[in-house]
Structure formats: structure tokens, C-alpha cells
Design a protein around this motif. Structure first.
Motif, PDB file in Angstrom:
ATOM      1  N   PRO A 198      -6.031 108.189  -6.960  1.00 53.70           N
ATOM      2  CA  PRO A 198      -6.134 109.334  -5.909  1.00 53.70           C
ATOM      3  C   PRO A 198      -5.351 109.321  -4.858  1.00 53.70           C
ATOM      4  O   PRO A 198      -5.341 110.155  -3.808  1.00 53.70           O
ATOM      5  CB  PRO A 198      -7.771 109.480  -5.877  1.00 53.70           C
ATOM      6  N   GLN A 199      -5.055 107.828  -4.430  1.00 51.81           N
ATOM      7  CA  GLN A 199      -4.248 107.775  -3.004  1.00 51.81           C
ATOM      8  C   GLN A 199      -2.872 107.867  -3.333  1.00 51.81           C
ATOM      9  O   GLN A 199      -2.135 107.422  -2.437  1.00 51.81           O
ATOM     10  CB  GLN A 199      -4.736 106.576  -2.548  1.00 51.81           C
ATOM     11  N   VAL A 200      -2.516 107.936  -4.448  1.00 46.19           N
ATOM     12  CA  VAL A 200      -0.839 107.831  -4.922  1.00 46.19           C
ATOM     13  C   VAL A 200       0.124 108.861  -4.246  1.00 46.19           C
ATOM     14  O   VAL A 200      -0.278 110.135  -3.870  1.00 46.19           O
ATOM     15  CB  VAL A 200      -0.892 108.214  -6.540  1.00 46.19           C
ATOM     16  N   ASP A 201       1.014 108.709  -3.508  1.00 46.52           N
ATOM     17  CA  ASP A 201       2.030 109.382  -2.763  1.00 46.52           C
ATOM     18  C   ASP A 201       2.922 110.091  -3.742  1.00 46.52           C
ATOM     19  O   ASP A 201       3.438 109.553  -4.587  1.00 46.52           O
ATOM     20  CB  ASP A 201       2.940 108.457  -1.876  1.00 46.52           C
ATOM     21  N   LEU A 202       2.769 111.519  -3.824  1.00 46.60           N
ATOM     22  CA  LEU A 202       3.383 112.171  -4.788  1.00 46.60           C
ATOM     23  C   LEU A 202       4.497 113.212  -4.153  1.00 46.60           C
ATOM     24  O   LEU A 202       5.077 113.805  -4.986  1.00 46.60           O
ATOM     25  CB  LEU A 202       2.363 113.088  -5.228  1.00 46.60           C
ATOM     26  N   GLU A 203       4.907 112.849  -2.893  1.00 51.24           N
ATOM     27  CA  GLU A 203       5.799 113.612  -2.216  1.00 51.24           C
ATOM     28  C   GLU A 203       7.190 113.585  -2.985  1.00 51.24           C
ATOM     29  O   GLU A 203       7.774 114.649  -3.176  1.00 51.24           O
ATOM     30  CB  GLU A 203       6.147 113.026  -0.889  1.00 51.24           C
ATOM     31  N   ALA A 204       7.664 112.419  -3.418  1.00 48.69           N
ATOM     32  CA  ALA A 204       9.033 112.289  -4.028  1.00 48.69           C
ATOM     33  C   ALA A 204       8.858 113.005  -5.299  1.00 48.69           C
ATOM     34  O   ALA A 204       9.853 113.641  -5.608  1.00 48.69           O
ATOM     35  CB  ALA A 204       9.388 110.779  -4.377  1.00 48.69           C
ATOM     36  N   ASP A 205       7.820 113.164  -6.158  1.00 52.47           N
ATOM     37  CA  ASP A 205       7.630 113.852  -7.340  1.00 52.47           C
ATOM     38  C   ASP A 205       8.025 115.415  -7.085  1.00 52.47           C
ATOM     39  O   ASP A 205       8.339 116.235  -7.810  1.00 52.47           O
ATOM     40  CB  ASP A 205       6.364 113.642  -8.022  1.00 52.47           C
TER      41      ASP A 205
END
Length: 282
Positions: free
Chosen positions: A106-113
Motif C-alpha cells: 500500500p506504500q508503493v510509489d506509483l507516480e512513474a506508472d
């Protein structure tokens, strides 16, 4: 006096389905306060309870991911600019992948995606909100996405025995409960979960409604209890009529029947229901 704009009148009409003139009068009476205007209309018997009245004009879909074993599940809303993109297979695949990543971490950084998807699809994309559940003890989580991806449900149902959660009857019950939540749109699991101020407000609105005017005091409390009972049957999941059995029994009664068959006590622990464009509750 606040300005009563056409947009504000339209917003109140969208929330309550009341007539335009009724909406305008209610807003005038409440000095432009939208929530107060809803209460004015309810007291006049013109509107039903408005759940999650704040809405945003966003397109998008609800996506889900439940990990193998049914112990971890996640629901996510991903917004885009147009319904055309919301129906696009590439956008749907992106949403499903986002759900899987958030379920795993749940803490994953998804901005690049997100940035990559914007470049590929050509519209602004927002990962608006998500909710993750992990089972503590015996039980399962399950998710359901309604046709079109505009409504999604995530629920955790608990059991007393480990063997119960592995049974097909229990799995079917959990699935049926997700469908119930999607269709019935309850706000809480049970009446014990309702904040006292919510019940007090319902009593006040009922007591001041046109239908109770002039009623003798001795009859008032009985009528109010009847009104509150109907409120519970809409607001509380377990008090709703079980849709799959044409509301001939309540959800609570159906759960008890399955529990008896399995020799266990089954409890709906929690749920969330997302609808595209809703303003998430604070």
C-alpha cells in the motif's frame, strides 16, 4: 443572504431528485447551505436521506485485487477525463495493475506508472483513493466490480473456525454479500455502528415532518420507532432485505442460516463501497 445560483439548485436537485422550485425554496430557507437544504426537503417529505452528497464530475473506473487465498484485498478508484478513455482496454489494464501493486504494497510509489499512462493514453489520470483490507483471524475478503466499473465493493467476513472459511458455502455467502452491498448501498454494517448523532438527526427530521404534525404525544414515539426501523433497513447492511431472496429474509437472517448449516458464527466485519465521482467520506 447567499446567492442561490442555478448551479447550486441543480446540485440540490441531483442529490435529492426534488423539483427545481422546491430546491430553490429550500436553499433560500437555508441561506444557501446545501446540507441544511437537504434536511429542509426531507422534513417536507420531498427528499430521502442523501448519502455522500458531495460529488465530483470525474470519469474513471473502480478496480480491485484480491490476493490468492482471499486474505488480502484492495479497491481503488482511478480517474480520467472522459468516459471514452474509461472504457478503453489499455486504461482498464492500467487500473488493474495499479490495484495489484497497491494490494501487495500500500506504500508503493506509483507516480512513474501514472506519468507513463498519461503519456500513453493522452489524458490526465489521477489515482484518487484506495482501501486495503487484510483478514485478521479466520475469514475472507472478497471484491465485486459492477458492470462498467463505476461501482466497486470490498468486504471482510469473519468466521469462528478455519474450516468454515475454506467451505464453498461460506465463499458463496461472501460473494453474495458483495452483490448485496453493490445493490443496496448501505452505509454501515449494523445499527450498533451508527453514530448517536446520526440517529438523533433522523429522529429530529421525522419528528418535524409534515406527516407527524398534529399527532398525539402518546402516538408520536411509536411512529418515530417505526420511521427509525425503516431507516435501519436502508442504512444498515444486515437489516436490509436480502436481494438474492427477493427481500423475503434480511441479510442478518440469511447469514445466521448459513452459519447454522456450517456450525459456526459468521460476522460481516467491515466493507467499503466506491462509486466513481464520489467525494470520499472524511
Amino acid at each position: 443572504m447567499a446567492e442561490i445560483t442555478a448551479a447550486l439548485v441543480g446540485k440540490l436537485r441531483e442529490i435529492t431528485s426534488a423539483g427545481l422550485m422546491d430546491c430553490k425554496r429550500a436553499l433560500t430557507e437555508s441561506n444557501g447551505d446545501l446540507d441544511a437544504a437537504v434536511d429542509v426537503l426531507r422534513k417536507k417529505g420531498i427528499a430521502s436521506a442523501a448519502k455522500k452528497s458531495g460529488r465530483a464530475a470525474n470519469e474513471g473506473v473502480i478496480a480491485q485485487a484480491v490476493q490468492p487465498g482471499g486474505k488480502v484485498g484492495l479497491l481503488v478508484e482511478v480517474n480520467c477525463e472522459t468516459d471514452f478513455v474509461a472504457k478503453n482496454d489499455s486504461f482498464r489494464a492500467f487500473c488493474d495493475e495499479i490495484a495489484k501493486k497497491l494490494a501487495a504494497n500500500p506504500q508503493v510509489d506509483l507516480e512513474a506508472d501514472r506519468v507513463a499512462a498519461v503519456a500513453k493514453i493522452g489524458e490526465n489520470i489521477l489515482i484518487a483513493r484506495h482501501h486495503r483490507m487484510e483478514v485478521a483471524g479466520n475469514g475472507l475478503v472478497a471484491a465485486y466490480i459492477h458492470t462498467g466499473g463505476k461501482v466497486g465493493v470490498l468486504v471482510e467476513v469473519g468466521a469462528g473456525k478455519e474450516a468454515t472459511a475454506a467451505s464453498d458455502d461460506f465463499k458463496q455467502l461472501v460473494k453474495d454479500i458483495t452483490l448485496q452491498i453493490a445493490a443496496g448501498n448501505p452505509s454501515v454494517v449494523s445499527r450498533e455502528s451508527i453514530a448517536p448523532e446520526v440517529i438523533a438527526k433522523e429522529r429530529e427530521i421525522a419528528a418535524q415532518s409534515d406527516r407527524l404534525k398534529g399527532k398525539p404525544p402518546q402516538a408520536m414515539e411509536k411512529i418515530l420507532q417505526g420511521v427509525l426501523e425503516k431507516f435501519y433497513q436502508t442504512y444498515c447492511l444486515v437489516d436490509q432485505g436480502f436481494v438474492k431472496k427477493n427481500s423475503e429474509v434480511s441479510v442478518k437472517e440469511h447469514i445466521a442460516t448459513v452459519g447454522k448449516q456450517l456450525g459456526d458464527e459468521i460476522t460481516v466485519r467491515r466493507f467499503v463501497r466506491f462509486q466513481v465521482g464520489e467525494t470520499a467520506a472524511a
